[in-house]
Design an enzyme around this catalytic site. Structure first.
Site, short mmCIF file in Angstrom:
data_model
loop_
_atom_site.label_atom_id
_atom_site.label_comp_id
_atom_site.label_asym_id
_atom_site.label_seq_id
_atom_site.Cartn_x
_atom_site.Cartn_y
_atom_site.Cartn_z
N CYS A 37 0.45 -1.43 0.02
CA CYS A 37 -0.06 -0.08 -0.11
C CYS A 37 0.74 1.43 -0.11
O CYS A 37 0.12 2.46 -0.66
CB CYS A 37 -0.92 -0.01 1.47
SG CYS A 37 -2.18 -1.57 1.51
N ASP A 39 2.61 2.61 2.65
CA ASP A 39 2.84 3.41 4.17
C ASP A 39 3.42 2.39 5.20
O ASP A 39 2.15 1.10 5.13
CB ASP A 39 1.46 4.17 4.49
CG ASP A 39 1.36 5.02 3.49
OD1 ASP A 39 2.81 5.76 3.69
OD2 ASP A 39 0.80 6.07 3.39
N CYS A 62 4.55 8.45 3.08
CA CYS A 62 4.87 9.78 2.60
C CYS A 62 4.80 11.02 3.56
O CYS A 62 5.57 10.46 4.89
CB CYS A 62 3.18 9.97 1.56
SG CYS A 62 2.24 9.41 3.11
N CYS A 105 -3.23 7.84 7.83
CA CYS A 105 -1.31 7.73 7.62
C CYS A 105 -2.06 7.92 9.66
O CYS A 105 -1.18 7.41 10.32
CB CYS A 105 -0.77 9.33 7.26
SG CYS A 105 -0.50 8.87 5.48
#
Length: 131
Positions: A37, A39, A62, A105
């Protein structure tokens, strides 16, 4: 994509990047995310006298993922495990003003903290059972 000043600052100056000694009985390690994915977050916590005295992270991802890692690694220092567990993805996303597309995140950061605490408690239980 527009990031908040705080998110950019944390990304550009990532405090606490690194790791702690994983075989230390006072260190818990939590991983969250998946490489496929994009992350992956790994949070290390060290506990002494029921307080988190150190926290490090290794995050591959990211700007938002790295900023969330820095934020939580700073936020949990000096807290009890229960206090650290109370940090939510909403708190993280609100603090960093994450764009809606990057809210995952903050979820990764919350999960990584929880997984590190679970790992630490598992080590402590194993130690107790060996006595």
């Amino acid at each position: 994509m527009k990031y908040s000043k705080k998110t950019i600052e944390l990304f550009k100056n990532p405090k606490n990047f690194g790791k702690l000694q994983e075989d230390d009985e006072n260190v818990g390690v939590g991983v969250s995310g998946a490489a496929e994915c994009g992350d992956v977050m790994k949070i290390h916590i060290k506990v002494e006298d029921d307080k988190i005295v150190d926290a490090k992270f290794q995050t591959f991802g990211c700007v938002s993922a790295i900023a969330a890692s820095v934020y939580v690694s700073e936020k949990i220092k000096g807290k009890t495990l229960e206090e650290a567990q109370s940090i939510t993805n909403k708190e993280i996303s609100d603090e960093l003003a994450l764009p809606p597309i990057k809210l995952h995140c903050s979820v990764l950061a919350e999960e990584a903290i929880q997984n590190a605490i679970d790992d630490l408690r598992s080590k402590q239980l194993d130690k107790k059972n060996k006595k």
